[in-house]
Design a protein around this motif. Structure first.
Motif, short mmCIF file in Angstrom:
data_model
loop_
_atom_site.label_atom_id
_atom_site.label_comp_id
_atom_site.label_asym_id
_atom_site.label_seq_id
_atom_site.Cartn_x
_atom_site.Cartn_y
_atom_site.Cartn_z
N PRO A 52 4.38 -26.75 -1.57
CA PRO A 52 5.71 -27.19 -0.06
C PRO A 52 5.51 -28.90 -0.85
O PRO A 52 6.76 -29.62 -0.32
CB PRO A 52 3.89 -27.33 0.74
CG PRO A 52 3.40 -25.67 0.55
CD PRO A 52 3.13 -26.26 -0.83
N ASP A 53 4.27 -29.44 -1.22
CA ASP A 53 4.66 -30.58 -2.05
C ASP A 53 6.19 -31.44 -2.75
O ASP A 53 6.70 -32.55 -2.60
CB ASP A 53 3.27 -31.05 -2.33
CG ASP A 53 2.72 -31.55 -1.45
OD1 ASP A 53 2.98 -31.61 -0.08
OD2 ASP A 53 1.31 -31.98 -1.60
N THR A 54 5.68 -30.20 -4.47
CA THR A 54 7.01 -30.42 -4.71
C THR A 54 8.49 -30.11 -4.40
O THR A 54 9.63 -30.23 -4.84
CB THR A 54 6.66 -30.02 -6.41
OG1 THR A 54 6.47 -28.47 -6.33
CG2 THR A 54 5.06 -30.52 -6.26
N SER A 55 8.62 -28.66 -3.11
CA SER A 55 9.63 -28.40 -3.30
C SER A 55 11.01 -29.08 -2.60
O SER A 55 11.24 -30.45 -2.08
CB SER A 55 9.75 -27.28 -2.04
OG SER A 55 11.07 -26.83 -1.61
N ILE A 67 15.59 -39.97 -19.90
CA ILE A 67 15.28 -38.36 -19.36
C ILE A 67 14.39 -37.60 -18.88
O ILE A 67 13.56 -38.05 -18.74
CB ILE A 67 15.80 -37.69 -20.70
CG1 ILE A 67 16.54 -37.62 -21.40
CG2 ILE A 67 15.83 -35.37 -20.38
CD1 ILE A 67 16.95 -36.73 -23.05
N LEU A 68 14.67 -36.46 -17.83
CA LEU A 68 13.52 -36.40 -16.68
C LEU A 68 13.73 -34.90 -16.83
O LEU A 68 14.59 -34.37 -16.45
CB LEU A 68 14.41 -36.72 -15.05
CG LEU A 68 12.91 -37.25 -13.65
CD1 LEU A 68 11.47 -37.47 -14.25
CD2 LEU A 68 13.14 -37.05 -12.88
N VAL A 69 11.95 -34.56 -16.91
CA VAL A 69 12.43 -32.99 -17.00
C VAL A 69 11.02 -33.02 -16.18
O VAL A 69 9.39 -32.79 -15.58
CB VAL A 69 11.36 -32.92 -18.52
CG1 VAL A 69 10.87 -31.08 -18.58
CG2 VAL A 69 12.22 -33.33 -19.29
N CYS A 70 11.56 -31.46 -15.29
CA CYS A 70 10.37 -31.12 -13.84
C CYS A 70 10.32 -30.07 -14.67
O CYS A 70 10.65 -28.71 -15.13
CB CYS A 70 11.46 -30.89 -13.10
SG CYS A 70 10.82 -30.21 -11.24
N ALA A 79 13.98 -24.77 -6.86
CA ALA A 79 13.39 -24.89 -5.06
C ALA A 79 13.24 -26.06 -5.75
O ALA A 79 13.47 -26.81 -4.50
CB ALA A 79 13.04 -24.17 -4.66
N HIS A 80 13.07 -26.48 -5.96
CA HIS A 80 12.49 -28.14 -6.70
C HIS A 80 13.87 -28.91 -6.55
O HIS A 80 14.02 -30.15 -6.12
CB HIS A 80 12.31 -27.92 -8.07
CG HIS A 80 10.71 -27.69 -8.27
ND1 HIS A 80 9.96 -27.21 -9.24
CD2 HIS A 80 9.50 -28.35 -7.69
CE1 HIS A 80 8.78 -26.77 -9.33
NE2 HIS A 80 8.67 -27.82 -7.80
#
Ligand code: GLV
Length: 309
Positions: A199-202, A190-193, A226-227
């Motif tokens: 600009p680097d993570t968008s 499971i990946l949690v953002c 926007a991620h």
């Protein structure tokens, strides 16, 4: 000396204006649209301010974000970048985010949607899931909220790792740095953002990322819409590369009625409530930060748009 308030939701604008007037009686607090003496404005308290608004206040000393993120201010190309921004981070917001992440990690871990489907079929379907130490949870972002949420999930017994620029992680949580993204992605069920939007993570949640995760992994996005590249997620759900997505944030909010996420069987939608700012305690944090600025001190959560978060 005036504090300008700007929020897109008219009801919330009235609420915040009335409430901050009670909390900060020593200040004149006005909705930005009602202000004629722009030069009197020293602070602006905002959520998604219109582009160009803040640049009109020539004597602005600080902007206060009604939220933990500052991307909605940094998005304004006219923002005077030397003016500091104060984030609103309070115990209630942190607690809410920890509850949200724990809820959805446990829901995915114990396959609640399969149990609900079995109930609809009147099927006594016993599902034996691995125990928490055998489930790998990864946090993209170990800032204030990411660390706390990772520690909450760790306390439930899960095998937890986190990815951040430096790779620094709290005790008991495996840290991966910027260069170790692929190794980090490959480990998580499971990946949690919980990254700030910069600009680097968008667009970090995109096809390339999904391909590096174990087939059938799930994602939870409680950061910013926007991620996520939405079409890439739909394709990954279709192929089974990603089994399910829990989404609290979207590119367009409220999510348009015609959006395919609403009816997708493998997408669970919540309406940007993971860590909604509590008007009462959030107001107190904002008032305390303004008093701190008035006293010439630096609030802990002070930053600059150039820093990105
Ligand atoms: C909410 O999304 C926030 O930034 O606090």
């Amino acid at each position: 000396m005036t504090i300008a308030l700007s929020l897109p939701n008219p009801e919330k604008l009235i609420w915040w204006t009335d409430h901050l007037r009670k909390l900060l009686p020593e200040h004149q607090i006005l909705p930005a649209a009602n202000i004629t003496r722009l030069e009197d404005v020293i602070y602006a308290v905002v959520w998604q301010p219109p582009a160009g608004l803040l640049a009109r206040f020539a004597n602005l000393k600080a902007t206060i974000s009604i939220g933990a993120g500052i991307d909605h201010i940094a998005a304004d190309p006219h923002y005077p970048t030397d003016i500091p921004v104060v984030k609103t981070i309070g115990p209630d917001m942190t607690q809410r985010m920890c509850e949200y992440i724990a809820l959805h990690v446990l829901r995915l871990h114990r396959q609640l949607s399969d149990l609900q489907a079995a109930q609809r079929r009147k099927d006594w379907h016993q599902i034996v899931t691995p125990t928490a130490p055998n489930r790998k949870i990864g946090f993209l972002g170990l800032g204030h909220l990411g660390r706390q949420a990772a520690q909450t999930v760790k306390a439930l017994g899960f095998d937890v790792a986190g990815w951040s620029r430096s790779g620094a992680a709290p005790d008991g949580i495996e840290g991966f740095d910027a260069a170790q993204l692929d190794t980090f992605l490959a480990r998580n069920d499971i990946l949690v953002c919980l990254l700030p939007l910069t600009p680097d993570t968008s667009g970090i949640l995109r096809a390339k990322t999904f391909e590096k995760m174990p087939k059938g992994a799930s994602i939870i996005n409680a950061a910013r819409g926007a991620h996520l590249i939405e079409d890439d997620l739909l394709a990954a759900l279709k192929s089974g590369q990603i089994a399910s997505a829990t989404l609290d944030v979207f590119n367009t909010e409220p999510l348009p009625e015609s959006h395919p996420f609403w009816t997708h069987p493998d997408v669970l939608i919540t309406p940007h409530i993971a860590s909604l700012i509590d008007p009462i305690s959030g107001g107190e944090v904002i008032a305390a930060n303004i008093r701190c600025l008035d006293a010439g001190d630096t609030p802990i959560a002070l930053t600059h748009v150039g820093q990105g978060y």
